[in-house]
Design an enzyme around this catalytic site. Structure first.
Site, mmCIF file in Angstrom:
data_model
loop_
_atom_site.group_PDB
_atom_site.id
_atom_site.type_symbol
_atom_site.label_atom_id
_atom_site.label_comp_id
_atom_site.label_asym_id
_atom_site.label_seq_id
_atom_site.Cartn_x
_atom_site.Cartn_y
_atom_site.Cartn_z
ATOM 1 C CG MET A 1 11.895 22.994 8.292
ATOM 2 S SD MET A 1 12.569 21.384 8.455
ATOM 3 C CE MET A 1 12.160 20.446 7.094
ATOM 4 C CD GLU A 2 11.396 27.329 2.820
ATOM 5 O OE1 GLU A 2 11.805 28.009 1.684
ATOM 6 O OE2 GLU A 2 10.297 27.193 3.306
#
Length: 336
Positions: A131-132
């Site tokens: 997600m990052e």
């Protein structure tokens, strides 16, 4: 003898090269802060800090080359960001607010749920989080390892090629230099009777005594590093499990690490979900004892019993502003 030389060669061949000589660097904390904890296996050196600074700003460590550590922990935004939660690669929106790097050197665990034990372990988390930054460490080390300047610096600092361990240690060493102290509060504690005005002095007294704030936000860092449930997102359909995700203990459901309060006025929005936009709103929520939920920590119930007034809350906010000291701000370095 010839046999002795051959034996020495036999033992030496295949062993990793010894680490380069270390020129220790002393981190001088600002007034009011204790000595900076430094792991024995990662001494701070000027060259290591400089390498860590480069890596901290290098977007090539993300899958789409758009995200670096500095994207969500921006030196110009209190080493945090102004968004409630962070955006990663492909514009994915995370569930938690990016804590400030300021004074992270003193924290006894990392992330809101404490899932990393130190800055070294924390540094690799966002790089690999889908997600990052969404990268695999072998791809990061392979890509950076092709850059001559990084090859040279890793050899000088660690005596190795580019490695994930070296990346983690360099970024952590850099982050240990991001400190905030020398605030009006610190001047007051050092004996300057004019450092705080009357409202701020009243706020200090409430913070240390009446309101029990200092039980969790313990000086000098203003955090005891423990985990509490204040029910911040208890009214959501699916509240964050918090520390329970790490401990698997039902008692830890909804509990989050106590954030330190140094330079807190510079790091809005607040709490693990960034749901509270202003310092005034954050103090009000805590002064009222959080939000009801089955796991509300007993200390929040005690705060409620103190029955802090609106004037008390205003004074507390004014005091918290006095915890803002000087901390480093910088432009991105020139990258190889």
């Amino acid at each position: 003898s010839v046999l002795g030389i051959l034996a020495l060669i036999t033992v030496t061949v295949g062993q990793p090269p010894p680490p380069p000589p270390v020129a220790p660097m002393t981190i001088d904390p600002p007034a009011g802060l204790p000595p900076v904890p430094v792991p024995k296996d990662n001494p701070v050196t000027a060259a290591k800090v400089e390498l860590g600074k480069m890596l901290y700003f290098d977007k090539r460590m993300s899958k789409d080359k758009t995200i670096s550590c500095a994207t969500c922990h921006d030196p110009k935004k209190g080493w945090a960001e102004r968004e409630p939660t962070s955006k990663g690669i492909d514009q994915q929106v995370g569930e938690r607010n990016a804590p400030t790097v300021i004074n992270a050197a003193y924290m006894t665990s990392m992330f809101w749920d404490g899932r990393a034990k130190d800055l070294e372990e924390q540094a690799l988390g966002p790089i690999q989080n889908p997600m990052e930054m969404g990268m695999k460490m072998e791809l990061v080390t392979d890509e950076l390892g092709k850059i001559p300047e990084y090859q040279k610096r890793f050899k000088e600092v660690f005596g190795t090629e580019v490695t994930k361990e070296g990346i983690a240690k360099a970024i952590a060493a850099f982050e240990r230099t991001i400190l905030s102290g020398g605030s009006p509060y610190d001047r007051h504690e050092a004996g300057d009777q004019k450092a705080l005005n009357e409202a701020q002095q009243r706020g200090l007294d409430i913070f240390m005594n009446t309101g029990q704030c200092s039980t969790c936000h313990t000086p000098p860092v203003f955090s005891n590093g423990r985990f509490y449930n204040a029910g911040v997102d208890a009214d959501k359909k699916q509240p964050d499990d918090g520390r329970k995700k790490v401990s698997s203990n039902e008692k830890d459901r909804g509990a989050f690490r106590v954030p330190h309060l140094r330079s807190v006025a510079d790091t809005a929005p607040y709490f693990h979900d960034g749901s509270v936009p202003t310092l005034e709103d954050a103090v009000t929520l805590m002064a009222h004892g959080g939000k009801d939920n089955p796991n509300l920590s007993p200390i929040l119930k005690s705060v409620r019993e103190a029955k802090l007034t609106d004037e008390n809350i205003k004074d507390l906010v004014e005091f918290l502003k006095t915890l803002s000291g000087k901390y480093p701000t910088m432009e991105p370095p020139k990258l190889p």
